[in-house]
Scaffold this motif. Structure first.
Motif, short mmCIF file in Angstrom:
data_model
loop_
_atom_site.label_atom_id
_atom_site.label_comp_id
_atom_site.label_asym_id
_atom_site.label_seq_id
_atom_site.Cartn_x
_atom_site.Cartn_y
_atom_site.Cartn_z
N GLU A 198 0.81 -1.23 0.00
CA GLU A 198 0.00 0.00 0.00
C GLU A 198 0.84 1.27 0.00
O GLU A 198 0.60 2.18 -0.79
N THR A 199 1.82 1.37 0.90
CA THR A 199 2.58 2.64 1.00
C THR A 199 4.08 2.42 1.14
O THR A 199 4.79 3.32 1.56
N ARG A 200 4.56 1.23 0.81
CA ARG A 200 5.98 0.92 0.94
C ARG A 200 6.47 1.24 2.34
O ARG A 200 7.44 1.96 2.55
N PHE A 201 5.76 0.69 3.30
CA PHE A 201 6.06 0.90 4.71
C PHE A 201 6.03 2.39 5.08
O PHE A 201 6.91 2.90 5.75
N SER A 202 4.99 3.05 4.61
CA SER A 202 4.73 4.46 4.92
C SER A 202 5.77 5.40 4.33
O SER A 202 5.87 6.55 4.76
N ARG A 203 6.51 4.95 3.31
CA ARG A 203 7.47 5.84 2.64
C ARG A 203 6.79 6.68 1.56
O ARG A 203 7.40 7.60 1.03
N MET A 204 5.57 6.32 1.18
CA MET A 204 4.87 7.09 0.16
C MET A 204 4.54 8.49 0.70
O MET A 204 4.10 8.64 1.83
N ASP A 205 4.80 9.48 -0.09
CA ASP A 205 4.57 10.86 0.34
C ASP A 205 3.89 11.63 -0.79
O ASP A 205 4.43 11.76 -1.87
N PRO A 206 2.65 12.13 -0.57
CA PRO A 206 1.88 12.06 0.68
C PRO A 206 1.17 10.72 0.81
O PRO A 206 1.13 9.94 -0.15
N LEU A 207 0.62 10.47 1.99
CA LEU A 207 -0.13 9.24 2.24
C LEU A 207 -1.58 9.41 1.78
O LEU A 207 -2.52 9.12 2.50
N LEU A 208 -1.71 9.88 0.57
CA LEU A 208 -3.02 10.13 -0.03
C LEU A 208 -2.93 9.80 -1.51
O LEU A 208 -2.14 10.40 -2.24
N SER A 209 -3.74 8.84 -1.95
CA SER A 209 -3.68 8.41 -3.36
C SER A 209 -4.50 9.35 -4.23
O SER A 209 -5.35 10.10 -3.74
N PRO A 210 -4.28 9.32 -5.55
CA PRO A 210 -5.04 10.17 -6.47
C PRO A 210 -6.55 9.93 -6.41
O PRO A 210 -7.34 10.81 -6.72
N VAL A 211 -6.98 8.70 -6.01
CA VAL A 211 -8.41 8.42 -5.96
C VAL A 211 -9.00 8.67 -4.57
O VAL A 211 -10.20 8.46 -4.36
N GLY A 212 -8.16 9.12 -3.62
CA GLY A 212 -8.68 9.49 -2.32
C GLY A 212 -8.45 8.52 -1.19
O GLY A 212 -8.93 8.74 -0.07
N ALA A 213 -7.70 7.43 -1.41
CA ALA A 213 -7.37 6.51 -0.33
C ALA A 213 -6.40 7.19 0.62
O ALA A 213 -5.45 7.84 0.18
N GLU A 214 -6.64 7.03 1.92
CA GLU A 214 -5.91 7.82 2.92
C GLU A 214 -5.10 6.96 3.89
O GLU A 214 -5.49 5.85 4.23
N GLY A 215 -4.00 7.54 4.34
CA GLY A 215 -3.26 6.99 5.46
C GLY A 215 -2.27 5.88 5.13
O GLY A 215 -2.02 5.56 3.97
N HIS A 216 -1.73 5.31 6.19
CA HIS A 216 -0.66 4.31 6.08
C HIS A 216 -1.10 3.04 5.37
O HIS A 216 -0.31 2.37 4.73
N LEU A 217 -2.38 2.67 5.49
CA LEU A 217 -2.88 1.46 4.85
C LEU A 217 -3.92 1.77 3.78
O LEU A 217 -4.63 0.89 3.31
N GLN A 218 -4.01 3.03 3.37
CA GLN A 218 -4.79 3.46 2.21
C GLN A 218 -6.26 3.04 2.24
O GLN A 218 -6.74 2.32 1.36
N PHE A 219 -6.97 3.54 3.24
CA PHE A 219 -8.41 3.30 3.33
C PHE A 219 -9.18 4.36 2.55
O PHE A 219 -8.87 5.56 2.66
N MET A 220 -10.18 3.94 1.79
CA MET A 220 -11.13 4.90 1.25
C MET A 220 -11.98 5.40 2.43
O MET A 220 -12.32 4.60 3.33
N PRO A 221 -12.33 6.68 2.45
CA PRO A 221 -13.10 7.22 3.58
C PRO A 221 -14.36 6.43 3.89
O PRO A 221 -14.68 6.21 5.07
N CYS A 222 -15.07 5.97 2.87
CA CYS A 222 -16.32 5.24 3.12
C CYS A 222 -16.07 3.86 3.72
O CYS A 222 -16.91 3.34 4.47
N THR A 223 -14.94 3.26 3.41
CA THR A 223 -14.59 1.98 4.02
C THR A 223 -14.22 2.19 5.47
O THR A 223 -14.58 1.39 6.34
N PHE A 224 -13.53 3.26 5.75
CA PHE A 224 -13.07 3.54 7.12
C PHE A 224 -14.23 3.94 8.02
O PHE A 224 -14.35 3.47 9.15
#
Length: 212
Positions: free
Chosen positions: A88-114
């Motif tokens: 998901e984020t290469r052990f949180s090395r991805m910067d920013p922790l926000l994908s182009p489609v809106g997945a958020e955080g260290h494990l890339q949750f979509m807001p509606c899933t979270f």
């Protein structure tokens, strides 16, 4: 006994061959030097980058206790959680922790899933129109049936907090088959992509072999 003289035409051919061979060698040498000069940057870059790629495959030691703590809480393999974190984020090395489609955080949750797909703004890919306050509110998450978890006990579930994100991912994987051992199904539910499943299983198997 007299030596036979070579015909004039053979003398000419041999002379041309003598001249051609050194010229060919010189041309080849120049070609090799030019290729090396042109490609030296990419070669050196590859060599320089190789160690970082190798390090990237290793599980950061400081994260292992967090993986084990979260996975134990939901009865799933900690190596599965580590594999998801890697993909998901290469052990949180991805910067920013926000994908182009809106997945958020260290494990890339979509807001509606979270927060929960029953939220009135949730549809499509799951970006929703959820306020920042509601995204971390435990009561809101419980009401809408989300997977967000307060892993560190600070009263909120924050996908940008690593402990919360790991607990939330463990919760999701557990509820979608991992607790019964159906890892492939759980991974597919996390991200509906066969390639994604293959990637996560690749790292899961690698970490299982290395650490267990």
């Amino acid at each position: 006994m007299k030596k036979k003289k070579l015909p004039i035409r053979w003398k000419r051919k041999i002379g041309c061959l003598i001249l051609f061979v050194p010229a060919a060698i010189v041309t080849m040498t120049i070609g090799i030097l030019v290729f090396a000069m042109v490609n030296s940057a990419s070669v050196f870059d590859t060599i320089k980058e190789a160690p970082s790629h190798l390090v990237e495959l290793e599980v950061p030691e400081e994260y292992i206790p967090l993986y084990k703590e979260a996975s134990d809480a939901y009865s799933i393999p900690w190596t599965l959680l580590a594999a998801h974190h890697r993909v998901e984020t290469r052990f949180s090395r991805m910067d920013p922790l926000l994908s182009p489609v809106g997945a958020e955080g260290h494990l890339q949750f979509m807001p509606c899933t979270f927060v929960g797909w029953s939220h009135p703004t949730c549809s499509g890919k799951g970006q929703g129109e959820i306020s920042e306050e509601d995204k971390t509110n435990l009561d809101v998450i419980a009401y809408y049936g989300g997977y967000g978890v307060d892993g560190n006990g600070d009263g909120i579930a924050d996908p940008y907090n690593l402990t919360d994100a790991l607990y939330s991912a463990a919760n999701y994987l557990s509820q979608n088959g991992a607790v019964e051992g159906d890892l492939e199904s759980a991974i597919f539910q996390y991200n509906h992509s066969e390639e994604y499943v293959a990637d996560v299983l690749h790292y899961y198997n690698m970490y299982e072999e290395e650490y267990n």
